[in-house]
Structures are given as C-alpha cells and as structure tokens.
Design a protein around this motif. Structure first.
Motif, PDB file in Angstrom:
ATOM      1  N   LYS A  96       1.071  -1.321   0.045  1.00  0.00           N
ATOM      2  CA  LYS A  96      -0.106   0.009  -0.150  1.00  0.00           C
ATOM      3  C   LYS A  96       0.724   1.302  -0.068  1.00  0.00           C
ATOM      4  O   LYS A  96       2.090   1.227   0.271  1.00  0.00           O
ATOM      5  CB  LYS A  96      -0.766  -0.120   1.195  1.00  0.00           C
ATOM      6  N   ARG A  97       0.239   2.454  -0.232  1.00  0.00           N
ATOM      7  CA  ARG A  97       0.997   3.830  -0.452  1.00  0.00           C
ATOM      8  C   ARG A  97       1.270   4.217   0.937  1.00  0.00           C
ATOM      9  O   ARG A  97       0.501   3.812   2.028  1.00  0.00           O
ATOM     10  CB  ARG A  97       0.194   4.702  -1.153  1.00  0.00           C
ATOM     11  N   PRO A 106      -4.980  13.741  -6.618  1.00  0.00           N
ATOM     12  CA  PRO A 106      -6.488  12.798  -6.553  1.00  0.00           C
ATOM     13  C   PRO A 106      -6.690  11.858  -5.294  1.00  0.00           C
ATOM     14  O   PRO A 106      -5.405  11.354  -4.886  1.00  0.00           O
ATOM     15  CB  PRO A 106      -6.504  12.448  -7.864  1.00  0.00           C
ATOM     16  N   TYR A 107      -7.573  11.607  -4.617  1.00  0.00           N
ATOM     17  CA  TYR A 107      -7.871  10.612  -3.914  1.00  0.00           C
ATOM     18  C   TYR A 107      -8.564   9.430  -4.573  1.00  0.00           C
ATOM     19  O   TYR A 107      -9.908   9.612  -4.528  1.00  0.00           O
ATOM     20  CB  TYR A 107      -8.706  11.190  -2.635  1.00  0.00           C
ATOM     21  N   THR A 108      -8.102   8.631  -4.813  1.00  0.00           N
ATOM     22  CA  THR A 108      -8.372   7.542  -5.550  1.00  0.00           C
ATOM     23  C   THR A 108      -8.526   6.095  -4.731  1.00  0.00           C
ATOM     24  O   THR A 108      -9.533   5.399  -4.763  1.00  0.00           O
ATOM     25  CB  THR A 108      -7.722   7.173  -6.831  1.00  0.00           C
ATOM     26  N   LEU A 113      -8.384   8.136   0.079  1.00  0.00           N
ATOM     27  CA  LEU A 113      -9.661   8.356   0.727  1.00  0.00           C
ATOM     28  C   LEU A 113      -9.667   8.486   2.291  1.00  0.00           C
ATOM     29  O   LEU A 113     -10.334   9.394   2.814  1.00  0.00           O
ATOM     30  CB  LEU A 113     -10.607   7.205   0.316  1.00  0.00           C
ATOM     31  N   LEU A 114      -8.636   7.821   3.027  1.00  0.00           N
ATOM     32  CA  LEU A 114      -8.350   7.915   4.305  1.00  0.00           C
ATOM     33  C   LEU A 114      -7.803   9.355   4.484  1.00  0.00           C
ATOM     34  O   LEU A 114      -8.323  10.163   5.592  1.00  0.00           O
ATOM     35  CB  LEU A 114      -7.886   6.882   4.994  1.00  0.00           C
ATOM     36  N   ALA A 115      -6.957   9.666   4.120  1.00  0.00           N
ATOM     37  CA  ALA A 115      -6.283  11.194   3.808  1.00  0.00           C
ATOM     38  C   ALA A 115      -7.268  12.096   3.730  1.00  0.00           C
ATOM     39  O   ALA A 115      -7.387  13.252   4.543  1.00  0.00           O
ATOM     40  CB  ALA A 115      -5.004  11.321   2.888  1.00  0.00           C
ATOM     41  N   GLN A 116      -7.997  12.058   2.629  1.00  0.00           N
ATOM     42  CA  GLN A 116      -9.123  13.001   2.280  1.00  0.00           C
ATOM     43  C   GLN A 116     -10.171  13.125   3.731  1.00  0.00           C
ATOM     44  O   GLN A 116     -10.441  14.220   4.064  1.00  0.00           O
ATOM     45  CB  GLN A 116      -9.974  12.574   0.990  1.00  0.00           C
TER      46      GLN A 116
END
Ligand SMILES: [Zn+2]
Length: 338
Positions: A96-97, A106-108, A113-116
């Motif tokens: 994972k990143r 972008p949140y992909t 998505l968690l960061a967002q």
C-alpha cells in the motif's frame, strides 16, 4: 473511513498501549471536551504504523482522565499497519501507499480516501492548531518540521522540541495542505528511543494544558530547506561496516550517529558498486540536483564534498529504498533569535 469516539472514559481505555491499539475501531477521531469549548486543537498520530510515540502519549493522556484546556481531537490513522504483527513494525501495509504521501489529491485508493477523510474532519473541527506526531526510523533527537518559519509555528514547536526544519519539499504530506491553521510535524525521536516517548508525552501535556499555545515563542535552532538523498528505484542498498559485493550502495551501519551531528567533508558514508553514484539522486523541492554537487566517490568510498548536517538517517534498508537514505543541509546550523 474515520470512526468518531466521543469522550471515552479513562476506565474504558486498556492499561496497555498494545491492547488499546487492538481495541481501536480502525482509523479513529477521539473527541474530548475542554474547559473552553469555544476552541479546538487537533493532534494527528500514527500516520506511519511503525511510529508509536504519539500513540503512547495519547494513550497516557486518555488513561489520566485529565480534561484539556480546549476541545481536543486525537486522530489515530494507520491502525491496521501498526497492529499487523510484529506490532509497530510496518510503516504502511505491505503493497500500500505511505499514508503521509497521500494528502494531496487525487484521492483514488483507500489511503487517499482516508487522507481526504482526515482533512475533511480537521476542517470541520476548525482547530486553532494541528500537531502531527511521528518518530524517525533511526535513533535521533526530537525535532520539528514545518513548511514555513512563522511565530505561530515556532510557538507550537517549542512545546515539544528545540530544532525546527523548514522544508518546501512537496511529498503529499499532511502539513503541506492548505489548512486554515498552523500545522507542524513533530518527529519525537527514534521509534525505539525511550526519550522519544517522553518528548511526545511531555509535549502533548503542554499542548493540551496551555490555555494559549501561541503565547510564548522559544528560541529554536533552524535548518532551512533540506535536501533528500534518495535511492533510485530497483537499486540495491544495505548497511554494513564494509562494501557489500551484491549491493549498489552500502551505507555504514553506524550512520544514525550522524543524525544532528556534523559529517565532515571526505568522511566515509559508505561504499558504492562499480556504477558509482548513478544509483543515487538528490532532491530538493520539486528539483533534482546532480549528486556530484554534494557527494563524491573515491576508490569505491562514498563521502560528502563539504560539511553536511544529516537527519532522519536510518539503517532500515526498506525505508531507505522506499523513502530516502537521509535528509541533509550544507549550511552550518544557525541559531535563531526569538
Ligand atoms: Zn512518520
């Protein structure tokens, strides 16, 4: 994505931090009511699963049952990575990143998505300050990192540590984002250093108890705009006390002792294979710099061309390969006047 816990009682918090970690529902925002309910402060930690000092400090605070000066939100992020065995070993889940490289759109994927979700939650809380607590992988003094040297950032940093690194590196980290309040990253010290837990918990106590966190600026030592020494993708690195034949780069295994100490020109940093410096790159901001500007190789020995100050040097080959070998500055360390 981010579960909210309201006002957990001290008695409900497991006595051991490892049990507390396992009790968490995944990424969580823990809300506490302060004496002054009109303001809020945020503390983010465990963006990296192998960096436990911030979680230890949060755990200790929750167990104490103390009431903070103002409303407080603890955001605990990479819970899954931290509790993958061995506990507190994985910076991010394998494959994972790195979550602290995912805060810019972008949140992909899931990490994006968690960061967002974390950014949106911070936004909703309208905090007066955000502190993000990390550990360095290698043994080190505690220090702070911020994107600009402002009186507000200095006040926040001074609650925790004496060194401040100013960087404009754009990596996608939390502190680079345009939040409506000051954000500083605290590197409490090495993940395995006992002193780091103390830096995190003492600083957290000051951060949460102070009625006004921007009242007092302490003198700090500043490091401006560090460079990163990075390994190229697919290059092979390891740590030893002599050059390893099957590695492109071998770094001396006591490299961590140069964290915050001067590395003199010509002093050996390690050994390079036949392809010399070609497996390394130096990055600052958005720009790449020629490695030869700062480093040289003579008889296979890698050294610096001029006196350098290193920080965040690690002997974890996986972290050196996926993040960087270390950060450095060429300037002597100036002592700031407050
Ligand atoms: Zn970290």
């Amino acid at each position: 994505m981010l579960t909210v816990w309201e006002q957990p009682s001290a008695a409900a918090v497991a006595p051991r931090v490892s049990d507390f970690l396992c009790d968490l529902p995944g990424p969580v925002a823990i809300h506490l009511h302060g004496h002054d309910r009109s303001r809020c402060r945020v503390l983010v930690t465990l963006l990296h699963g192998n960096e436990p000092s911030g979680l230890e400090a949060v755990h200790q605070w929750l167990r104490s049952g103390k009431q903070p000066a103002v409303d407080t939100v603890f955001i605990i992020a990479s819970v899954a990575a931290a509790r993958t065995e061995p506990l507190f070993y994985f910076r991010q889940l394998p494959g994972k990143r790195d979550l602290n490289r995912c805060f810019s759109p972008p949140y992909t994927d899931n990490e994006g998505l968690l960061a967002q979700a974390i950014l949106q939650h911070i936004d909703q809380c309208q905090p007066e300050a955000v502190i993000d607590i990390h550990n360095t992988s290698g043994s080190s003094h505690g220090f702070a990192v911020a994107t600009s040297d402002t009186p507000a950032a200095r006040c926040l940093v001074g609650l925790f540590v004496d060194y401040l690194i100013i960087t404009d590196l754009q990596l996608g980290s939390l502190m680079e984002q345009p939040l409506a309040c000051p954000v500083v990253t605290i590197e409490a010290g090495g993940a395995l250093d006992d002193a780091a837990d103390f830096v995190a918990s003492a600083g957290l106590g000051r951060y949460l108890m102070a009625p006004h966190v921007f009242a007092e600026e302490r003198p700090l030592t500043l490091f401006q705009h560090p460079y990163r020494l990075e390994l190229l993708q697919h290059s092979r690195i390891d740590y030893a006390d002599h050059g390893l034949r099957d590695r492109d780069v071998t770094i001396r295994k006591d490299i961590e002792r140069y964290n915050f100490a001067a590395l003199e020109a010509g002093a050996a940093l390690g050994w390079l294979g036949e392809e010399g410096l070609t497996h390394l790159q130096v990055v600052a901001g958005d720009c790449s710099h020629p490695v030869e500007e700062f480093f040289q190789v003579r008889d296979g020995i890698l050294s610096a061309r001029s006196r350098l100050h290193l920080f965040m040097a690690t002997t974890r080959a996986d972290i050196a390969a996926s993040d960087c070998l270390f950060y450095f500055v060429t300037e002597p360390v100036p002592v700031s006047e407050s």
